[in-house]
Design an enzyme around this catalytic site. Sequence first.
Site, PDB file in Angstrom:
ATOM      1  N   LYS A 111      66.405 -30.984  82.714  1.00 34.00           N
ATOM      2  CA  LYS A 111      67.087 -30.920  84.021  1.00 34.00           C
ATOM      3  C   LYS A 111      67.009 -29.552  84.679  1.00 34.00           C
ATOM      4  CE  LYS A 111      70.324 -34.148  82.628  1.00 34.00           C
ATOM      5  NZ  LYS A 111      70.675 -35.270  83.023  1.00 34.00           N
ATOM      6  N   LYS A 194      63.329 -42.597  78.658  1.00 34.98           N
ATOM      7  CA  LYS A 194      64.376 -42.990  78.637  1.00 34.98           C
ATOM      8  C   LYS A 194      65.038 -43.450  79.889  1.00 34.98           C
ATOM      9  CE  LYS A 194      67.949 -40.014  78.740  1.00 34.98           C
ATOM     10  NZ  LYS A 194      68.774 -39.005  78.673  1.00 34.98           N
ATOM     11  N   LYS A 197      69.608 -41.945  84.727  1.00 36.02           N
ATOM     12  CA  LYS A 197      70.595 -42.266  85.978  1.00 36.02           C
ATOM     13  C   LYS A 197      69.856 -42.234  87.136  1.00 36.02           C
ATOM     14  CE  LYS A 197      74.686 -40.704  83.324  1.00 36.02           C
ATOM     15  NZ  LYS A 197      75.262 -39.677  82.687  1.00 36.02           N
TER      16      LYS A 197
HETATM   17  P1  TYM Z   1      75.782 -38.744  79.074  1.00 40.82           P
HETATM   18  O1  TYM Z   1      76.926 -38.735  80.209  1.00 40.82           O
HETATM   19  O2  TYM Z   1      74.403 -38.292  79.600  1.00 40.82           O
HETATM   20  O3  TYM Z   1      75.711 -39.862  78.419  1.00 40.82           O
HETATM   21  C1  TYM Z   1      76.745 -40.507  77.690  1.00 40.82           C
HETATM   22  C2  TYM Z   1      76.518 -41.214  76.508  1.00 40.82           C
HETATM   23  O4  TYM Z   1      75.431 -42.187  76.913  1.00 40.82           O
HETATM   24  C3  TYM Z   1      74.461 -42.017  75.754  1.00 40.82           C
HETATM   25  N1  TYM Z   1      72.913 -42.569  76.598  1.00 40.82           N
HETATM   26  C4  TYM Z   1      72.107 -43.364  76.074  1.00 40.82           C
HETATM   27  N2  TYM Z   1      72.097 -43.988  74.998  1.00 40.82           N
HETATM   28  C5  TYM Z   1      71.025 -44.731  74.449  1.00 40.82           C
HETATM   29  N3  TYM Z   1      70.155 -44.852  75.428  1.00 40.82           N
HETATM   30  C6  TYM Z   1      69.791 -44.295  76.731  1.00 40.82           C
HETATM   31  N4  TYM Z   1      69.024 -44.720  77.558  1.00 40.82           N
HETATM   32  C7  TYM Z   1      71.052 -43.399  77.008  1.00 40.82           C
HETATM   33  N5  TYM Z   1      71.505 -42.783  78.037  1.00 40.82           N
HETATM   34  C8  TYM Z   1      72.566 -42.055  77.705  1.00 40.82           C
HETATM   35  C9  TYM Z   1      74.377 -40.463  75.544  1.00 40.82           C
HETATM   36  O5  TYM Z   1      73.634 -40.328  74.325  1.00 40.82           O
HETATM   37  C10 TYM Z   1      75.756 -40.297  75.680  1.00 40.82           C
HETATM   38  O6  TYM Z   1      76.159 -40.525  73.972  1.00 40.82           O
HETATM   39  N6  TYM Z   1      76.541 -34.191  77.068  1.00 40.82           N
HETATM   40  C11 TYM Z   1      77.237 -35.628  77.229  1.00 40.82           C
HETATM   41  C12 TYM Z   1      78.814 -35.870  77.347  1.00 40.82           C
HETATM   42  C13 TYM Z   1      79.593 -34.903  76.605  1.00 40.82           C
HETATM   43  C14 TYM Z   1      79.983 -35.314  75.287  1.00 40.82           C
HETATM   44  C15 TYM Z   1      80.633 -34.119  74.777  1.00 40.82           C
HETATM   45  C16 TYM Z   1      79.642 -36.030  74.469  1.00 40.82           C
HETATM   46  C17 TYM Z   1      80.200 -33.712  77.076  1.00 40.82           C
HETATM   47  N7  TYM Z   1      80.791 -33.327  75.967  1.00 40.82           N
HETATM   48  C18 TYM Z   1      81.296 -34.039  73.585  1.00 40.82           C
HETATM   49  C19 TYM Z   1      80.163 -36.119  72.893  1.00 40.82           C
HETATM   50  C20 TYM Z   1      80.789 -35.038  72.590  1.00 40.82           C
HETATM   51  C21 TYM Z   1      76.207 -36.274  78.274  1.00 40.82           C
HETATM   52  O7  TYM Z   1      75.976 -35.847  79.090  1.00 40.82           O
HETATM   53  O8  TYM Z   1      76.359 -37.530  78.046  1.00 40.82           O
END
Ligand code: TYM
Length: 325
Positions: A111, A194, A197
């Site tokens: 990022k 991957k 977004k």
């Molecule tokens: P974020 O918002 O980037 O993604 C949310 C969830 O989606 C999963 N994910 C994917 N899984 C499979 N294939 C993909 N291409 C893919 N893209 C995204 C991510 O692994 C995630 O589970 N840091 C986290 C948010 C967060 C969080 C937490 C999660 C903040 N605090 C505490 C768990 C526990 C995040 O940015 O996910």
Amino acid sequence: MQRILSGIKHTGQLTLGNYIGALKNFPKFQDEGEPFIFIADLHALTLPIEPETLRTNCRDLAAFYLAAGLDPKKTTMFLQSHVSAHAELNAILQNYLYMGELSRMTQFKEKSLQLNENAIGLGLFAYPVLMAADILLYDANIVPVGEDQTQHVEIARDLVTRFNNRYGKILTMPKAVITKVGARVMSLSDPTKKMSKSDPKGDIYLKDDLKVIRKKIMTAVTDSEAIVKYDPENKPGISNLLAIYASLKEISVADAEKEFAGANYGTFKTKVADIVVEKIGALQERYHAALASGEVDKVLAEGALKAAKVANVTLKRVQTAVGIL
Ligand code: TYM
């Protein structure tokens, strides 16, 4: 009783990756334990975002939580910023993770490359500290996430070990739980990357028109071998589509492979498109109904009260342990 905690950071468009890797799996935990599923709006501020976009995205994600099958009677759903204990625990825990380990985080490296070197916010760097606070406040045993978040859960685990070695058994050790199929959904235009977004051609957005979704799948990059086989290294495009299909059908990849033995790519892609359109189409209907119901703000307000009760107990325990009067 198991505690389950997870969250999503809604900065742009939610993708099929978010759905398969996370969202779709959350409701499964409702009858197995006590889930806390939140909207990581403070984390969303770690990259530039317009205030109106953030507000819209938060309600939007709450509606998707409801659409995915989260029941507010069983799952505590809330906004991270509405429970001040997240920020308070963050302030304490930032002293127990070190700059060297934070600078090695893959997500930070990726990022920060998108930003001007002189404008990388401290919040982006310290992202895993707040994420550890999110998890640890609820004494979560289980953290269901996609594969890309495992490194962040690992650093939270390191923090627990470090903290408990110093102060006694104060924090609960969490564990990442990764779905067997679809833990890393790849881009349709470049299946070695991957699905994130930021690539409208390669990503399927949960709000995409169903015709657009179908077209994206039909034009997904594959290979010239004409065999439907799971081999992520040599056939990343086909393997990705197989994983998407298997995950949405709730079958194993091996069973999906058997189903398409001898099929040509056109037939295979049509079947993948059918199931994606069916599942996302139904999700979209429920999402619109959830938004139209006007329930979202109420659900989030009630969720925040419930979450705060649990979180404040942990916060107090940590404050006492470190010597805060
Ligand atoms: P974020 O918002 O980037 O993604 C949310 C969830 O989606 C999963 N994910 C994917 N899984 C499979 N294939 C993909 N291409 C893919 N893209 C995204 C991510 O692994 C995630 O589970 N840091 C986290 C948010 C967060 C969080 C937490 C999660 C903040 N605090 C505490 C768990 C526990 C995040 O940015 O996910």
